[in-house]
Design an enzyme around this catalytic site. Structure first.
Site, PDB file in Angstrom:
ATOM      1  N   ALA A  39     -40.818 -69.001 -40.670  1.00 34.69           N
ATOM      2  CA  ALA A  39     -40.176 -69.095 -42.020  1.00 34.69           C
ATOM      3  C   ALA A  39     -40.589 -69.804 -43.202  1.00 34.69           C
ATOM      4  O   ALA A  39     -41.506 -70.436 -42.742  1.00 34.69           O
ATOM      5  CB  ALA A  39     -38.441 -69.293 -41.646  1.00 34.69           C
ATOM      6  N   LYS A  40     -40.426 -69.752 -44.425  1.00 34.73           N
ATOM      7  CA  LYS A  40     -40.877 -70.276 -45.672  1.00 34.73           C
ATOM      8  C   LYS A  40     -39.740 -69.565 -46.614  1.00 34.73           C
ATOM      9  O   LYS A  40     -39.053 -69.151 -46.946  1.00 34.73           O
ATOM     10  CB  LYS A  40     -42.172 -69.699 -45.758  1.00 34.73           C
ATOM     11  CG  LYS A  40     -43.407 -71.229 -46.575  1.00 34.73           C
ATOM     12  CD  LYS A  40     -43.288 -71.784 -45.766  1.00 34.73           C
ATOM     13  CE  LYS A  40     -44.721 -73.219 -46.262  1.00 34.73           C
ATOM     14  NZ  LYS A  40     -45.433 -73.396 -44.779  1.00 34.73           N
ATOM     15  N   GLY A  41     -39.940 -71.108 -47.734  1.00 39.43           N
ATOM     16  CA  GLY A  41     -39.129 -70.915 -49.018  1.00 39.43           C
ATOM     17  C   GLY A  41     -39.653 -71.419 -49.419  1.00 39.43           C
ATOM     18  O   GLY A  41     -40.562 -72.298 -49.914  1.00 39.43           O
ATOM     19  N   VAL A  87     -37.392 -66.595 -46.549  1.00 39.60           N
ATOM     20  CA  VAL A  87     -38.182 -65.445 -46.562  1.00 39.60           C
ATOM     21  C   VAL A  87     -38.601 -65.840 -44.526  1.00 39.60           C
ATOM     22  O   VAL A  87     -39.402 -67.219 -44.340  1.00 39.60           O
ATOM     23  CB  VAL A  87     -39.232 -64.718 -46.427  1.00 39.60           C
ATOM     24  CG1 VAL A  87     -40.179 -63.643 -45.765  1.00 39.60           C
ATOM     25  CG2 VAL A  87     -39.642 -65.005 -48.169  1.00 39.60           C
ATOM     26  N   ASP A  91     -42.424 -79.456 -47.300  1.00 34.78           N
ATOM     27  CA  ASP A  91     -44.079 -78.361 -47.769  1.00 34.78           C
ATOM     28  C   ASP A  91     -44.088 -79.393 -49.216  1.00 34.78           C
ATOM     29  O   ASP A  91     -43.868 -79.851 -49.617  1.00 34.78           O
ATOM     30  CB  ASP A  91     -43.609 -77.341 -47.834  1.00 34.78           C
ATOM     31  CG  ASP A  91     -44.652 -76.373 -47.995  1.00 34.78           C
ATOM     32  OD1 ASP A  91     -45.659 -75.421 -48.852  1.00 34.78           O
ATOM     33  OD2 ASP A  91     -45.607 -76.579 -46.298  1.00 34.78           O
TER      34      ASP A  91
END
Length: 424
Positions: free
Chosen positions: A113-115, A68, A154
């Site tokens: 952003a992040k995944g 995202v 993360d």
């Protein structure tokens, strides 16, 4: 072995709705144009991918993954990738939004952003994890890049996972691209100081807050929930400063000694046994009990929403430093504020990781690497400056540290959005 079945979600309410609620409250407090809040309340891009992986037993399991991007107004997107059974699309969207505010507050030229991949990394073999990572990278390869979107470690991922992403991307483009991910091992373009950077940023925040309150760091009793990268490094750094770390915990439970734990021994015990359970010279406690323990500073360094409206009235800490993302619900925030408990919010207190990720990205683009003392000094400058700006905003608006931090960040992104305008 297969780790197919996701565990029940650990979240009490929709995390993206929570993040949007925070944004709207900040917009009202700082009188941000509602049209800009409307733009910033949504994510720019959400990609959902299927990640089929051959497991060690010969079976194939299709994992579900996300990437995202919330905002790219101030620069390329930046954000971690987490491997966890309870990953959801809305969780990833919330984390992407929080990354936007974190980067803006720190003055970094990044958006958020992040995944995430829904899996239990503890039940995957090394080979399975590598195949999962390489396939996931292949599925999102058109979304990432050093000028586009730069992943990092993360929850559930580490430097080795970043090395696999770096290699997969580089093999596809035909040359090594150091800036495609951060948090890499030093041997393939990582930065010194990156591994403990999030914890070090939290330490700088706690120290500065203590100075503001006329207290001294080495007189402090601290409890830490979570003993992964952030929690264990923070415990180590604090103990080196002479702080009494009286309680720590991992996902299985915690240990407590009111006179102070032997932190190096606890880290060694965890490395050897995989859990803190059974550590000698300390009493066993639950994660729930740790939140309510008598201490000066409580640092939740695990997952989201562990301090809620239910347990906030029983929190006995004088200060909370959020090493995790979103560990406090908005309702709990109000209770803590009413009780006079100072909360150092996630976008400020755990931003050390993204700051040193920025340093790694810059070093990778230049192919010129800094010494560790330079990294620590630059990190201290950025975190303390952001703390001072947040503290003065808090006093000027007579609000909480969280609203002040979000207000500064949202105003910076809103200003950039206004200057750039809407295209077309």
């Amino acid at each position: 072995m297969s780790s197919a079945t996701p565990l029940p979600t650990h979240l009490h309410e929709n995390p993206f709705a929570l993040a949007q609620t925070q944004l709207r409250r900040v917009g009202e407090t700082f009188d941000v144009d509602p049209n800009l809040i409307e733009v910033l309340s949504q994510c720019k891009k959400t990609v959902e991918v299927s990640v089929p992986v051959q497991m060690d037993d010969g079976s194939v399991f299709a994992f579900q993954g996300y990437r995202v991007v919330h905002n790219m107004t101030r620069g390329p997107a930046k954000g971690g990738i987490r491997y966890h059974p309870a990953v959801t699309q809305d969780e990833v969207k919330a984390l992407a939004m929080w990354m936007t505010w974190k980067c803006a507050l720190m003055g970094l030229p990044f958006g958020g952003a992040k995944g995430g991949v829904i899996c239990d990394p503890k039940r995957l073999s090394i080979g399975e994890k590598e195949r999962l990572t390489r396939r996931y990278t292949s599925e999102i390869i058109n979304e990432i890049g050093p000028e586009k979107d730069i992943p990092a470690p993360d929850v559930g991922t580490d430097a080795q996972v970043m090395a696999w992403i770096f290699d997969t991307y580089s093999m596809n483009v035909g040359h090594s691209v150091l800036g495609v991910v951060t948090g890499k091992p030093l041997s393939v373009g990582g930065s010194v100081g990156r591994d403990g950077a999030t914890a070090r940023g939290s330490l700088y925040c706690i120290r500065t807050a203590m100075q503001k309150q006329g207290s001294r760091l080495h007189d402090t009793r601290i409890a830490i929930q979570g003993f992964g990268n952030v929690g264990s490094n923070l415990a180590r750094l604090l103990s080196e400063e002479g702080v009494r770390v009286i309680a720590v915990s991992d996902s299985r439970g915690g240990i407590h000694n009111p006179y102070g734990l032997d932190v190096p021994a606890a880290i060694a015990y965890k490395a050897e046994h995989g859990v803190l359970e059974g550590f000698p010279g300390a009493d066993a406690i639950t994660n729930e009990e740790l939140i309510e323990i008598d201490c000066d500073v409580l640092t939740p360094c695990a997952l989201e929403q562990v301090i809620t409206a239910e347990n906030a009235p029983r929190v006995r800490a004088k200060m909370i430093c959020e090493g995790a993302n979103g560990p406090t619900t908005p309702e709990a925030d109000e209770i803590l504020e009413d009780r006079g408990i100072l909360v150092l919010p996630d976008v400020l207190a755990n931003a050390g990781g993204v700051v040193v990720s920025y340093f790694e990205w810059v070093q990778g683009l230049q192919e010129y690497f800094w010494k560790e003392y330079e990294v620590h000094a630059k990190l201290n400058d950025i975190v303390v400056r952001a703390f001072e700006e947040t503290w003065s905003t808090r006093e000027r608006y007579s609000t909480s540290m969280r609203v002040a931090a979000y207000g500064l960040a949202v105003q910076r992104v809103a200003e950039a959005t206004t200057i750039r305008g809407l295209y077309p």
